[in-house]
Design a protein around this motif. Structure first.
Motif, PDB file in Angstrom:
ATOM      1  N   UNK A 110      59.272  -1.035  48.434  1.00  0.00           N
ATOM      2  CA  UNK A 110      59.216   0.167  47.600  1.00  0.00           C
ATOM      3  C   UNK A 110      58.396  -0.145  46.351  1.00  0.00           C
ATOM      4  N   UNK A 111      57.376   0.673  46.066  1.00  0.00           N
ATOM      5  CA  UNK A 111      56.504   0.411  44.923  1.00  0.00           C
ATOM      6  C   UNK A 111      56.480   1.620  43.996  1.00  0.00           C
ATOM      7  N   UNK A 112      56.044   1.363  42.765  1.00  0.00           N
ATOM      8  CA  UNK A 112      55.883   2.420  41.762  1.00  0.00           C
ATOM      9  C   UNK A 112      54.603   2.156  40.987  1.00  0.00           C
ATOM     10  N   UNK A 113      53.730   3.149  40.953  1.00  0.00           N
ATOM     11  CA  UNK A 113      52.478   3.082  40.210  1.00  0.00           C
ATOM     12  C   UNK A 113      52.561   4.011  39.012  1.00  0.00           C
ATOM     13  N   UNK A 114      52.168   3.516  37.858  1.00  0.00           N
ATOM     14  CA  UNK A 114      52.086   4.351  36.658  1.00  0.00           C
ATOM     15  C   UNK A 114      50.626   4.423  36.255  1.00  0.00           C
ATOM     16  N   UNK A 115      50.053   5.615  36.370  1.00  0.00           N
ATOM     17  CA  UNK A 115      48.632   5.818  36.116  1.00  0.00           C
ATOM     18  C   UNK A 115      48.482   6.616  34.823  1.00  0.00           C
ATOM     19  N   UNK A 116      47.724   6.060  33.884  1.00  0.00           N
ATOM     20  CA  UNK A 116      47.488   6.725  32.610  1.00  0.00           C
ATOM     21  C   UNK A 116      45.996   6.957  32.450  1.00  0.00           C
ATOM     22  N   UNK A 117      45.608   8.230  32.287  1.00  0.00           N
ATOM     23  CA  UNK A 117      44.213   8.605  32.069  1.00  0.00           C
ATOM     24  C   UNK A 117      44.064   9.052  30.622  1.00  0.00           C
ATOM     25  N   UNK A 118      43.168   8.406  29.896  1.00  0.00           N
ATOM     26  CA  UNK A 118      42.964   8.706  28.485  1.00  0.00           C
ATOM     27  C   UNK A 118      41.644   9.434  28.299  1.00  0.00           C
ATOM     28  N   UNK A 119      41.693  10.570  27.622  1.00  0.00           N
ATOM     29  CA  UNK A 119      40.475  11.334  27.353  1.00  0.00           C
ATOM     30  C   UNK A 119      39.716  10.717  26.180  1.00  0.00           C
ATOM     31  N   UNK A 120      38.441  11.046  26.111  1.00  0.00           N
ATOM     32  CA  UNK A 120      37.651  10.603  24.970  1.00  0.00           C
ATOM     33  C   UNK A 120      36.219  10.317  25.356  1.00  0.00           C
ATOM     34  N   UNK A 121      35.426  10.032  24.335  1.00  0.00           N
ATOM     35  CA  UNK A 121      34.034   9.695  24.569  1.00  0.00           C
ATOM     36  C   UNK A 121      33.936   8.338  25.267  1.00  0.00           C
ATOM     37  N   UNK A 122      33.138   8.250  26.309  1.00  0.00           N
ATOM     38  CA  UNK A 122      33.022   6.960  26.998  1.00  0.00           C
ATOM     39  C   UNK A 122      32.279   5.944  26.137  1.00  0.00           C
ATOM     40  N   UNK A 123      32.644   4.707  26.266  1.00  0.00           N
ATOM     41  CA  UNK A 123      31.892   3.657  25.611  1.00  0.00           C
ATOM     42  C   UNK A 123      30.595   3.399  26.359  1.00  0.00           C
ATOM     43  N   UNK A 124      29.865   2.445  25.868  1.00  0.00           N
ATOM     44  CA  UNK A 124      28.571   2.105  26.473  1.00  0.00           C
ATOM     45  C   UNK A 124      28.757   0.921  27.414  1.00  0.00           C
ATOM     46  N   UNK A 125      28.320   1.070  28.646  1.00  0.00           N
ATOM     47  CA  UNK A 125      28.463  -0.009  29.615  1.00  0.00           C
ATOM     48  C   UNK A 125      27.491  -1.135  29.288  1.00  0.00           C
ATOM     49  N   UNK A 126      27.988  -2.356  29.108  1.00  0.00           N
ATOM     50  CA  UNK A 126      27.082  -3.461  28.767  1.00  0.00           C
ATOM     51  C   UNK A 126      26.177  -3.824  29.938  1.00  0.00           C
ATOM     52  N   UNK A 127      24.953  -4.188  29.603  1.00  0.00           N
ATOM     53  CA  UNK A 127      24.048  -4.669  30.645  1.00  0.00           C
ATOM     54  C   UNK A 127      24.453  -6.095  30.999  1.00  0.00           C
ATOM     55  N   UNK A 128      24.743  -6.366  32.261  1.00  0.00           N
ATOM     56  CA  UNK A 128      25.200  -7.718  32.606  1.00  0.00           C
ATOM     57  C   UNK A 128      24.108  -8.754  32.403  1.00  0.00           C
ATOM     58  N   UNK A 129      24.482  -9.891  31.857  1.00  0.00           N
ATOM     59  CA  UNK A 129      23.586 -11.026  31.695  1.00  0.00           C
ATOM     60  C   UNK A 129      24.157 -12.168  32.525  1.00  0.00           C
TER      61      UNK A 129
END
Length: 462
Positions: A110-129
């Motif tokens: 038996x499992x339980x998942x707690x999913x939290x979605x937070x609204x807001x402006x997205x950050x900037x995805x870093x370019x991978x090095x």
């Protein structure tokens, strides 16, 4: 916040997908999970549940991370993510939490998942090095490496920086990043690589029928793990590893942990990890099985499978560089190291102090080193020589397709010694060397301090 509950029955699929609707304007997705652990009879597996994430692109191309059973929660944002997960856009659509019931108790899970979605402006995805594919080498030389390591990006406890520090202390020239079923660490090695340390990128593809190292793949290459031997999909993914510039190396093939033993066969392998961490009986089994394969390859004059070792270090007190694979390579580059491993121009040692010089010389003057074929007439005498440093009180053994045909006395406490032995191709289809500690039980061989890949003998190079 949304709470999702369910129960998985014994015999559940290897992966169960729980859909989550991600609306526009979501800045962060956070998942926490828990599951029950009922008492089970002795010898019966209890509950163990792994977890990962796929985004709106789907279950084939939307991989966003995997933490197995190492974490109870994780988050993903555009600008950051929990180790094991990939930062990036939270595009609207149906995402899936991937549940991997590693074992299920008879009562179910038996499992339980707690999913939290937070609204807001997205950050900037870093370019991978990513780390460079070249370090400042010593030209054609012997280079020491550890190709099986885990950081906090899977179930390890060390950061990449801590691993790099330990690798340098162990005298290593190269390492390979090999997290379980994720590539999230790839973009976190550039700062710790350097002229003195080459960092290869890869993955430990952790299936339910064994683990395989994707060794030195192109940065960001993800290799799926959701199949078993009976699904007949392994050859496809082995080809994917090679197309991405990597080597296919089954890991700890005879390990006794659940799901660890390799069941896909070795037809697609480029090498095999024979020695994993501190030397144990399952390594002895792996060594014997590998040796049996050498005999078949020599007899049938066909390609053979080189052996290597890796520490599989996760956390203290696991030692980075126990063992280490020492490779003869043209330079300290990704391609040169891979070429040396693929050719078997290598030996495996328990520490930076153990050094081997192994060769076979024919009466005609021809010479070969580990991984090579000495093409001589069947009856021509061949002298096999091994010089050792860093192995006090150890013995030298020469092993052939007919078994161990030479064993030296104990080396002095200085750890410096050598041995030579004469044979012919008709007597020995190949010769390899072992350096062993004194046995704890007299009737059994002592643990390995080092071993070499073989030199093959005889006319008719394959």
């Amino acid at each position: 916040m949304t709470t999702l509950r369910g129960t998985l029955a014994p015999g559940a699929p290897d992966c169960v997908y729980v859909p989550v609707a991600v609306p526009p304007g979501t800045r962060e997705l956070h998942v926490a999970y828990a599951y029950d652990r009922p008492s089970v009879p002795r010898g019966t597996p209890g509950n163990a549940l792994d977890i990962g994430l796929f985004d709106e692109r789907g279950l084939e191309s939307g991989f966003r991370g995997w933490s197995g059973g190492a974490r109870t929660e994780f988050f993903v944002r555009a600008d950051d993510a929990t180790p094991g997960y990939l930062p990036g856009p939270l595009s609207p659509g149906t995402w899936h939490i991937a549940l991997g019931p590693y074992t299920v108790a008879p009562q179910g899970l038996a499992y339980e998942l707690t999913v939290t979605l937070t609204e807001g402006e997205p950050g900037r995805t870093p370019r991978p090095v990513y780390p460079p594919a070249r370090a400042a080498g010593r030209g054609r030389n012997w280079y020491r490496g550890d190709c099986h390591l885990h950081s906090w990006h899977s179930d390890g406890r060390r950061t990449p920086a801590e691993i790099a520090t330990l690798a340098r202390a162990a005298g290593l020239d190269f390492i390979n990043s090999s997290e379980h079923n994720t590539t999230s660490s790839h973009a976190h090695w550039a700062d710790v690589a350097g002229d003195d340390l080459l960092v290869l990128l890869g993955e430990e593809v952790t299936t339910r029928n064994g683990h395989v190292l994707a060794l030195g793949t192109d940065p960001g290459t993800f290799v799926d793990w959701r199949y078993r031997a009976r699904d007949n999909r392994w050859a496809h993914f082995a080809r994917e590893i090679r197309r991405a510039g990597g080597l296919v190396v089954p890991a700890h093939p005879y390990a006794t942990c659940l799901g660890c033993a390799w069941k896909f066969g070795f037809a697609e392998a480029d090498a095999v990890e024979v020695w994993n961490g501190p030397y144990t009986p399952d390594d002895e089994v792996a060594l014997a099985a590998w040796d049996a394969g050498l005999a078949t390859s020599a007899r049938e004059r066909r390609a053979w499978l080189p052996a290597m070792g890796g520490s599989d270090a996760h956390r203290a007190p696991d030692k980075v560089g126990l063992p280490q694979t020492v490779v003869l390579a043209d330079d300290l580059t990704r391609e040169a190291i891979q070429d040396g491993l693929r050719a078997g121009h290598s030996y495996v040692a328990e520490s930076p102090y153990v050094r081997l010089d192994f060769d076979a010389t024919a009466e005609s003057g021809q010479q070969a080193v580990a991984g090579e074929w000495l093409e001589v007439p069947d009856d021509m005498p061949v002298t096999v020589h091994l010089a050792v440093t860093g192995a006090p009180r150890c013995t030298i053994r020469f092993v052939t397709d007919r078994g161990t045909l030479f064993t030296s006395g104990n080396m002095p406490v200085s750890g410096v010694g050598s041995a030579q032995w004469r044979t012919t191709a008709v007597s020995s289809a190949y010769v390899r060397a072992e350096v062993r500690h004194d046995p704890a039980v007299t009737a059994l061989p002592g643990p390995l301090a080092a071993f070499t890949n073989p030199v093959f003998l005889g006319p008719g190079r394959p």
